[in-house]
Scaffold this motif. Structure first.
Motif, PDB file in Angstrom:
ATOM      1  N   PHE A 192      -2.695   0.502 -10.506  1.00  0.00           N
ATOM      2  CA  PHE A 192      -1.814  -0.561 -10.010  1.00  0.00           C
ATOM      3  C   PHE A 192      -1.384  -0.185  -8.596  1.00  0.00           C
ATOM      4  O   PHE A 192      -1.017   0.961  -8.358  1.00  0.00           O
ATOM      5  CB  PHE A 192      -0.588  -0.690 -10.916  1.00  0.00           C
ATOM      6  N   GLY A 193      -1.438  -1.142  -7.673  1.00  0.00           N
ATOM      7  CA  GLY A 193      -1.137  -0.847  -6.271  1.00  0.00           C
ATOM      8  C   GLY A 193       0.025  -1.654  -5.703  1.00  0.00           C
ATOM      9  O   GLY A 193       0.287  -2.772  -6.148  1.00  0.00           O
ATOM     10  N   VAL A 194       0.703  -1.056  -4.733  1.00  0.00           N
ATOM     11  CA  VAL A 194       1.782  -1.738  -4.018  1.00  0.00           C
ATOM     12  C   VAL A 194       1.601  -1.512  -2.521  1.00  0.00           C
ATOM     13  O   VAL A 194       1.357  -0.377  -2.101  1.00  0.00           O
ATOM     14  CB  VAL A 194       3.157  -1.192  -4.464  1.00  0.00           C
ATOM     15  N   ALA A 195       1.691  -2.567  -1.742  1.00  0.00           N
ATOM     16  CA  ALA A 195       1.552  -2.437  -0.284  1.00  0.00           C
ATOM     17  C   ALA A 195       2.892  -2.652   0.398  1.00  0.00           C
ATOM     18  O   ALA A 195       3.647  -3.556   0.035  1.00  0.00           O
ATOM     19  CB  ALA A 195       0.549  -3.457   0.243  1.00  0.00           C
ATOM     20  N   LEU A 196       3.179  -1.816   1.398  1.00  0.00           N
ATOM     21  CA  LEU A 196       4.376  -2.005   2.219  1.00  0.00           C
ATOM     22  C   LEU A 196       4.036  -2.692   3.538  1.00  0.00           C
ATOM     23  O   LEU A 196       4.904  -3.294   4.167  1.00  0.00           O
ATOM     24  CB  LEU A 196       5.046  -0.655   2.508  1.00  0.00           C
ATOM     25  N   VAL A 234      -1.127  -5.328  -5.194  1.00  0.00           N
ATOM     26  CA  VAL A 234      -2.093  -5.572  -4.108  1.00  0.00           C
ATOM     27  C   VAL A 234      -3.458  -4.968  -4.458  1.00  0.00           C
ATOM     28  O   VAL A 234      -3.550  -3.976  -5.186  1.00  0.00           O
ATOM     29  CB  VAL A 234      -1.549  -4.953  -2.800  1.00  0.00           C
ATOM     30  N   GLY A 235      -4.502  -5.566  -3.933  1.00  0.00           N
ATOM     31  CA  GLY A 235      -5.846  -5.002  -4.094  1.00  0.00           C
ATOM     32  C   GLY A 235      -6.200  -4.100  -2.924  1.00  0.00           C
ATOM     33  O   GLY A 235      -5.475  -4.038  -1.928  1.00  0.00           O
ATOM     34  N   ILE A 236      -7.319  -3.402  -3.047  1.00  0.00           N
ATOM     35  CA  ILE A 236      -7.660  -2.445  -1.983  1.00  0.00           C
ATOM     36  C   ILE A 236      -8.298  -3.108  -0.772  1.00  0.00           C
ATOM     37  O   ILE A 236      -8.756  -2.426   0.136  1.00  0.00           O
ATOM     38  CB  ILE A 236      -8.560  -1.292  -2.496  1.00  0.00           C
ATOM     39  N   HIS A 237      -8.343  -4.423  -0.742  1.00  0.00           N
ATOM     40  CA  HIS A 237      -8.751  -5.126   0.470  1.00  0.00           C
ATOM     41  C   HIS A 237      -7.564  -5.886   1.043  1.00  0.00           C
ATOM     42  O   HIS A 237      -7.727  -6.813   1.819  1.00  0.00           O
ATOM     43  CB  HIS A 237      -9.879  -6.107   0.175  1.00  0.00           C
ATOM     44  N   GLY A 238      -6.375  -5.505   0.600  1.00  0.00           N
ATOM     45  CA  GLY A 238      -5.211  -6.268   1.014  1.00  0.00           C
ATOM     46  C   GLY A 238      -5.150  -7.634   0.348  1.00  0.00           C
ATOM     47  O   GLY A 238      -4.460  -8.527   0.823  1.00  0.00           O
ATOM     48  N   CYS A 257       0.741   2.539  -1.875  1.00  0.00           N
ATOM     49  CA  CYS A 257      -0.012   3.463  -2.716  1.00  0.00           C
ATOM     50  C   CYS A 257      -0.409   2.798  -4.011  1.00  0.00           C
ATOM     51  O   CYS A 257       0.094   1.740  -4.371  1.00  0.00           O
ATOM     52  CB  CYS A 257       0.817   4.703  -3.006  1.00  0.00           C
ATOM     53  N   SER A 258      -1.333   3.417  -4.685  1.00  0.00           N
ATOM     54  CA  SER A 258      -1.660   3.006  -6.042  1.00  0.00           C
ATOM     55  C   SER A 258      -1.453   4.186  -6.966  1.00  0.00           C
ATOM     56  O   SER A 258      -1.527   5.340  -6.540  1.00  0.00           O
ATOM     57  CB  SER A 258      -3.093   2.480  -6.148  1.00  0.00           C
TER      58      SER A 258
END
Ligand SMILES: Nc1ncnc2c1ncn2[C@@H]1O[C@H](COP(=O)(O)OP(=O)(O)O)[C@@H](O)[C@H]1O
Ligand SMILES: Nc1ncnc2c1ncn2[C@@H]1O[C@H](COP(=O)(O)OP(=O)(O)O)[C@@H](O)[C@H]1O
Ligand SMILES: [Mg+2]
Ligand SMILES: [Mg+2]
Ligand SMILES: [Mg+2]
Ligand SMILES: [Mg+2]
Lengths: 202, 330, 330, 202
Positions: B187-191, B215-219, B304-305
């Motif tokens: 599971f990911g979170v973007a700042l 968030v996914g790893i492509h934003g 981070c994820s």
């Protein structure tokens, strides 16, 4: 169809995609990963660069050559899908294009198989399928009518919920945006039909 | 967009050349930079091949080497590589024991690897595929694309890589890969957003007090946008989603991978490790293995994820087995 | 400022707890988190101790372990640790063969380690010090503070650490450390500033098209501010400054360390590796060893530093010697 | 000096530093690493917390206790320097503070030795040294005059070129900013003198 004619068609489609690359990227930024225009431009720049040589080939081989270039250059989801479309077209079309409706139907089938998808999932199939249906129905003025069908079909993806492609990761948030692949399909069809009309081969 | 680069068009090639120069003892580039391969192959070993769009470095090329991948195909930034790359990689590293393709669940990657697999099989090779889909931020589903493959992919690559080194056969490796994937959730979170160099502007925008949850790893946007929360609250939501879905029995041992997205300092990642291990303990689980770092990134995105893999004795042994790649080495 | 944290006051402690949990096989925390120490000491080995402000992770605690440091004292963000921390660390890891303190040349670090050394010596211990000052962006000088110690510090820690593992005596290690420092030069460029959590706003500001040339690892302004240039032009300026000052004879072999400041993707760092190795070759030097990563960071600052160490056979062997720390392992 | 008096002095200085922490940090952001206020606040919060216990001690021991706390809590460059100042003061001062001028001179000497520095390098010594000189000269109304000397001396660091401390890394770019340590020294002297005047012990 002479090599000159085929060349004009190839260049027309390639130029249209290249000219609209930023628009495609912007659509993909809204509900995808923001590279659809970049991917398509990369592929169609390669197609355009080889257009003269490609146009010398018989129509089936020319379509296969374009399909191979798209597979190798576009990448992403749209590369295998558009590549499959052209490869399958090349496989079934007659050199004089007389079976275009049947060939296009087979090609759209091949895209569905490749994408494990079907119309209604907010993808390029939502443009390809209605265009294929209109083509199958036949009737007069197809080059004038198909772009209208395609544009309306692309618009119709706006309210759809995506269940395939990156936009599906968004769930409900995919609603309210046009699918980038639907837009690129509509673009290609419109530019092809316009070029056909100009050549008066329609 | 501020980048250390010369031109968007040459960014990937120049970076690959730097990677190859810096790790010439481990890896080398294929012709036309179609793939990155191990310097030395082990005859009789199943070849492990992965790949995907650039922008996630060190994934995947940084995991090429003894104990992990045999080859990795780099696509353009966030764009799947193409079948010709994968076919070339297969031809270069298949020593006859077959190839296992490890593919993150994105339609682009899946379809391109599928076409490559078809071509290789038509050429008389044996090919199996593991598709990773560890991202619980997206609901699992059979009728849609389903979950994305994210940082858990590296866990699959490491564990299957160790088993391949012990000369396990192709089908066993495929099954192992699927098992590890089944036991893994992320599971990911973007700042902050990331900026695709070719696009030149951020993929999304976040207000100074907002974060993107899931968030996914492509934003790719995630579950929801919300006010920036404390590290503990963020870890709570992340691990809540992960553990509810994983449903590992209490008392389970697990691997905890805290992965930075590229723009987040290591200091914060270790702080998240601390938060995560307390939450795990509260749910009756013990992190017996840890991995912390920016390993499956999204260009310059901050955030981070968290990935959790439920371990057993065998998986733990395979995780501990030696690895020598540009990015992981023990 | 967007941070994965709970509170400014507990950021460092929580991060240290995460580090200790994640690497319990290698290291442990001292009482009151005054230092991070190796789990297992080697009796008769000189103890290597470093330390400095936090915010440069993985430096220094990430380099504690076999083949490198015995202990590291973490200060608050960008603030030297205090003598009580260093004295506690010395007491914990000195097995009787003496202590070597490796200190970056900042007055704060130098004075605090000096006070600690005085206290330890008064306590009957043997203590020597190596002060690193590899940053050529600042002119060398005897009448002023002189050059800063930056990423080259890690090279000193690795090489001296390897020699210490071979039970070299204290004076020899001190001399080796000074020699490695003498052979090492660094230069940094920032594309974005960093934000000290306690301050809450960026240490400096840069326009969207500007870079800070010669920046320090605390976001200290450098030689000049200029328009963002291409990676090749930046590498040219960096290596120009480094090599002019190093004045290594043509034909020299060297270690090339391309170090990210925390907010820069690995992809760009490898691109800089590629640019740097071409420039080195153009000056008749060969990079025979490479290290690439965000290892001596400045919180979330984007940008990188380049470090060059002129190697000889002995230093190369010591560089290659095994190391097992949280951040470096081979 | 009674414990109550000493307590008031300690609290006055600590409160002044704590109240001006942000200002000190801002000065340090301009030519340092932006933590001087944070460092000093951390140290003087510890000093303040122990002020009651410290004030019970004889003056030399109280000063040493403060020095130790500053060494242990402040960190950075200012920790050892201010720590040394108080430790050295405690070492030489008479319990009744009768030799304050000589003790302060010895303490400033100790700071110079610790910092390998001297006045003129744009540091806290550029305030401590002129204050020490004024103290040595003696005369009436020292508590009223020293803050003025200190403030002027801090102002005088603005045009200086830094050759010690982090600001020295800036070279010419250090010119035009007040040294943060000079400002914190001036602050401490001003608050101490004001408190002395209020106690009417000056
Ligand atoms: N399974 C699928 N079936 C049909 N079309 C799809 C499928 N997956 C994606 N697409 C189409 O591909 C388009 C995205 O292409 P592109 O952005 O180039 O690739 P990627 O999504 O890999 O970045 C979508 O807008 C959609 O129309
Ligand atoms: N060698 C030195 N001699 C005297 N004062 C110094 C010296 N080095 C630094 N200083 C003082 O310390 C101040 C900075 O303190 P601080 O910001 O707390 O520490 P750091 O510079 O380690 O971050 C400077 O403004 C200067 O007045
Ligand atoms: Mg896309
Ligand atoms: Mg893509
Ligand atoms: Mg500091
Ligand atoms: Mg400071």
């Amino acid at each position: 169809m002479t090599p000159e004619h085929l060349h004009k068609l190839i260049v027309a489609v390639a130029d249209a995609v290249i000219a609209h690359a930023d628009e495609l990227t912007e659509l993909d930024q809204a509900i995808g990963d923001g590279d659809h225009g970049v991917n398509m431009r990369r592929g169609f720049e390669a197609v355009r660069a080889d257009a003269a040589a490609t146009a010398e080939k018989p129509l089936p081989d020319a379509l296969k050559a374009i399909g191979t270039q798209l597979v190798m250059k576009v990448g992403g989801a749209s590369g295998p899908l558009y590549g499959t479309l052209f490869l399958a077209l090349g496989k079934t079309i007659a050199p004089d294009a007389s079976n275009i409706a049947a060939a296009f139907a087979a090609a759209v089938q091949a895209v569905e198989a490749r994408g494990k998808s079907h119309p209604g999932q907010k993808t390029l199939l939502d443009v390809l399928a209605p265009v294929q249906a209109a083509l199958a129905d036949g009737g007069p003025h197809l080059p004038a009518r198909l772009p209208i069908v395609a544009a309306a079909a692309a618009d119709a993806t706006v309210p759809m919920l995506a269940t395939r492609g990156r936009a599906s990761f968004l769930g409900e948030r995919s609603i309210g945006h046009m699918d980038p692949g639907a837009r690129s399909s509509a673009l290609m069809i419109a530019s092809l039909c316009r070029a056909l009309e100009e050549l008066d081969l329609g | 967009m501020k980048r250390l680069m010369n031109a968007v068009d040459t960014l990937l090639d120049e970076s690959l050349d730097g990677l190859a120069a810096a790790h010439a003892d481990i890896l080398e580039l294929g012709a036309e930079r179609k793939f990155v391969r191990r310097k030395v192959l082990t005859p009789g070993k199943v070849a492990l091949i992965s790949g995907g769009g650039a922008g996630h470095e060190p994934l995947h090329a940084g995991f090429v080497g003894a104990g992990m991948l045999d080859a990795a195909c780099p696509g353009q930034v966030f764009t799947s590589p193409t079948p010709d790359q994968m076919v070339a990689a297969i031809e270069a590293v298949d020593t006859g024991a077959g190839c296992l393709l490890i593919v993150k669940n994105y339609e682009g990657d899946v379809m391109n690897f599928e076409m490559a697999g078809e071509l290789a099989v038509a050429d008389g090779r044996t090919v199996e595929t593991v598709v990773t889909n560890d991202d619980v931020a997206v609901p699992k589903s059979t009728w849609s694309t389903g979950r994305r493959g994210v940082a858990g992919t590296l866990v699959v690559e490491k564990i299957v890589g160790a088993a391949a080194e012990q000369l396990a056969p192709l089908e066993a490796l495929r099954d192992l890969g699927r098992e590890v994937n089944e036991r893994t959730r992320s599971f990911g979170v973007a700042l902050t957003p990331c900026t695709v160099p070719a696009a030149g502007k951020p993929t999304f925008t976040l207000a100074p007090d907002e974060m993107e949850v899931g968030v996914g790893i492509h934003g790719e946007p995630g579950r929801r946008r919300s006010k920036l929360a404390s590290a503990d609250a963020i870890a709570d939501e992340m691990l809540g989603a992960i553990l509810d879905d994983l449903a590992a029995p209490a008392g389970s041992q697990c691997l905890l991978l805290v992965n930075g997205f590229g723009g987040t300092p290591l200091m914060e990642l270790y702080l998240m490790v601390n938060a995560a291990r307390r939450i795990l303990a509260g749910r009756g689980m013990t992190a017996t293995r840890y991995l912390t770092g920016s390993l499956v990134t999204s260009l310059d995105m901050a955030g981070c994820s968290i990935t959790v893999t439920a371990l057993d004795e065998r998986l733990t042994r395979l995780w501990d087995a030696p690895v020598k790649t540009a990015a992981l080495s023990w």
